[in-house]
Design an enzyme around this catalytic site. Structure first.
Site, PDB file in Angstrom:
ATOM      1  N   VAL A 125       0.831  -1.205   0.000  1.00 32.26           N
ATOM      2  CA  VAL A 125       0.000   0.000   0.000  1.00 32.26           C
ATOM      3  C   VAL A 125       0.866   1.255   0.000  1.00 32.26           C
ATOM      4  CG1 VAL A 125      -1.959  -1.171   1.069  1.00 32.26           C
ATOM      5  CG2 VAL A 125      -0.238  -0.115   2.539  1.00 32.26           C
ATOM      6  N   HIS A 152      -4.177  -4.438  -2.482  1.00 26.85           N
ATOM      7  CA  HIS A 152      -4.703  -4.245  -1.127  1.00 26.85           C
ATOM      8  C   HIS A 152      -4.944  -2.772  -0.800  1.00 26.85           C
ATOM      9  CE1 HIS A 152      -2.894  -8.427  -0.018  1.00 26.85           C
ATOM     10  NE2 HIS A 152      -4.009  -8.510  -0.719  1.00 26.85           N
ATOM     11  N   THR A 192       7.232 -11.617  -0.698  1.00 28.80           N
ATOM     12  CA  THR A 192       5.969 -11.933  -0.001  1.00 28.80           C
ATOM     13  C   THR A 192       6.064 -13.295   0.661  1.00 28.80           C
ATOM     14  OG1 THR A 192       3.570 -12.235  -0.207  1.00 28.80           O
ATOM     15  CG2 THR A 192       4.876 -12.830  -2.130  1.00 28.80           C
TER      16      THR A 192
HETATM   17  N1  APR Z   1      14.202  -8.693  -0.121  1.00 28.32           N
HETATM   18  C1  APR Z   1      13.353  -9.698  -0.497  1.00 28.32           C
HETATM   19  N2  APR Z   1      12.454 -10.233   0.342  1.00 28.32           N
HETATM   20  C2  APR Z   1      12.417  -9.783   1.599  1.00 28.32           C
HETATM   21  C3  APR Z   1      13.267  -8.746   2.064  1.00 28.32           C
HETATM   22  C4  APR Z   1      14.190  -8.198   1.142  1.00 28.32           C
HETATM   23  N3  APR Z   1      15.057  -7.244   1.481  1.00 28.32           N
HETATM   24  N4  APR Z   1      12.976  -8.522   3.372  1.00 28.32           N
HETATM   25  C5  APR Z   1      11.991  -9.374   3.703  1.00 28.32           C
HETATM   26  N5  APR Z   1      11.642 -10.126   2.626  1.00 28.32           N
HETATM   27  C6  APR Z   1      10.604 -11.158   2.517  1.00 28.32           C
HETATM   28  C7  APR Z   1      10.481 -12.046   3.723  1.00 28.32           C
HETATM   29  O1  APR Z   1      11.368 -13.172   3.581  1.00 28.32           O
HETATM   30  C8  APR Z   1       9.003 -12.443   3.682  1.00 28.32           C
HETATM   31  O2  APR Z   1       8.833 -13.629   2.935  1.00 28.32           O
HETATM   32  O3  APR Z   1       9.372 -10.485   2.407  1.00 28.32           O
HETATM   33  C9  APR Z   1       8.325 -11.302   2.933  1.00 28.32           C
HETATM   34  C10 APR Z   1       7.411 -10.415   3.748  1.00 28.32           C
HETATM   35  O4  APR Z   1       6.273 -11.141   4.104  1.00 28.32           O
HETATM   36  P1  APR Z   1       5.044 -10.455   4.872  1.00 28.32           P
HETATM   37  O5  APR Z   1       5.541  -9.582   5.972  1.00 28.32           O
HETATM   38  O6  APR Z   1       4.081 -11.513   5.235  1.00 28.32           O
HETATM   39  O7  APR Z   1       4.418  -9.460   3.767  1.00 28.32           O
HETATM   40  P2  APR Z   1       3.404  -9.783   2.595  1.00 28.32           P
HETATM   41  O8  APR Z   1       3.554 -11.180   2.121  1.00 28.32           O
HETATM   42  O9  APR Z   1       3.537  -8.695   1.604  1.00 28.32           O
HETATM   43  O10 APR Z   1       2.000  -9.637   3.314  1.00 28.32           O
HETATM   44  C11 APR Z   1       0.842  -9.845   2.543  1.00 28.32           C
HETATM   45  O11 APR Z   1      -0.591  -9.378   4.395  1.00 28.32           O
HETATM   46  O12 APR Z   1      -0.852  -8.101   6.276  1.00 28.32           O
HETATM   47  C12 APR Z   1      -1.290  -8.284   4.986  1.00 28.32           C
HETATM   48  O13 APR Z   1      -2.325  -6.806   3.508  1.00 28.32           O
HETATM   49  C13 APR Z   1      -1.076  -7.072   4.107  1.00 28.32           C
HETATM   50  O14 APR Z   1      -0.328  -6.934   1.823  1.00 28.32           O
HETATM   51  C14 APR Z   1      -0.075  -7.526   3.095  1.00 28.32           C
HETATM   52  C15 APR Z   1      -0.303  -9.019   3.053  1.00 28.32           C
END
Ligand code: APR
Length: 234
Positions: A90, A108, A177
């Protein structure tokens, strides 16, 4: 028809200093989803919910896009019809890197926008606090405004764009993600080729379904990923 789908999550913005959700020290360790990001929060916990998104908006004002955002924007501008860019994020780091709002889908929602709960009109407010805008009422119909963010338990209308992009693409690129919300393992099974880039393995992703896997920072993997995409489209 976009042959390549680039789908990102919080990890792509981590190196720009924006907290992810589920990594250690992530946002969901400090706040309860039930309190500030679930259907019904606006009615049962409105002030805290608005304050949470006011703080998120304030937090991103001076954050800068990193190399991964910039490379993806450049790719999108080089191959506008061949690449679809969708993000769960977002924040506005892709836009700060030069992406136009109609070149990217924020599945989202988008922090810089409010939406009217009555007429559904969307308003850009930049980085301001919600109640400092429009006397806290919809300028069109006087209805109640809310952050233009999809909460857990709410419909996500833009998932229709995701379905379409998945149907069209031959290569899917997943960056940053955990796969807890979108089932990216399933997406990888729908496409010919697939790339996964996360900092580390996630319990919610089976990486054996991916053609290529990079467990490294997005800014370190993006060069190889861009090269793969360019060769794929050549
Ligand atoms: N480079 C690549 N990946 C990374 C880095 C980086 N520098 N830092 C962290 N990550 C990875 C982590 O290994 C993890 O798998 O990013 C991921 C973050 O995961 P989440 O915190 O769960 O975020 P996300 O998957 O985007 O969440 C999905 O959940 O809370 C809701 O709506 C919100 O859009 C969000 C959704």
């Amino acid at each position: 028809m976009a042959k390549v789908l680039i789908l990102s999550g919080a990890g792509i913005s981590a190196e720009s200093g924006i907290s992810t959700f589920r990594d250690s020290d992530g946002l969901w360790e400090k706040h309860r989803v039930e309190d500030v990001c679930s259907a019904g929060c606006l009615d049962t916990n409105g002030d805290a919910t608005r304050a949470f998104y006011d703080a998120r908006r304030e937090d991103i004002e001076f954050k800068e896009p990193n190399y991964a955002h910039k490379v993806i924007v450049e790719l999108k501008h080089t191959y506008p019809n061949d690449i679809a860019v969708l993000t769960q994020n977002v924040d506005d780091l892709f836009e700060k890197a030069g992406m136009q709002r109609d070149e990217i889908v924020h599945l989202h929602g988008f922090l810089r926008e409010l939406r009217c709960r009555a007429c559904e009109e969307v308003f850009e407010i930049g980085y301001k606090k919600q109640n400092e805008c429009f006397n806290a009422q919809c300028p069109e119909c006087g209805g109640e405004l809310r952050p233009n963010i999809v909460f857990f338990g709410e419909a996500a209308p833009l998932y229709a764009s995701l379905t379409q992009a998945l149907n069209e693409c031959e290569l899917i690129v997943i960056i940053g993600t955990s796969g807890n919300v979108l089932d990216v393992t399933y997406f990888a099974q729908l496409t010919d080729k697939s790339i996964l880039n996360n900092l580390e393995p996630s319990d919610a992703i089976d990486d054996s379904y991916f053609t290529k896997v990079y467990y490294s920072k997005a800014t370190e993997a993006i060069g190889d990923i861009a090269e793969y995409i360019e060769e794929f489209l050549a």
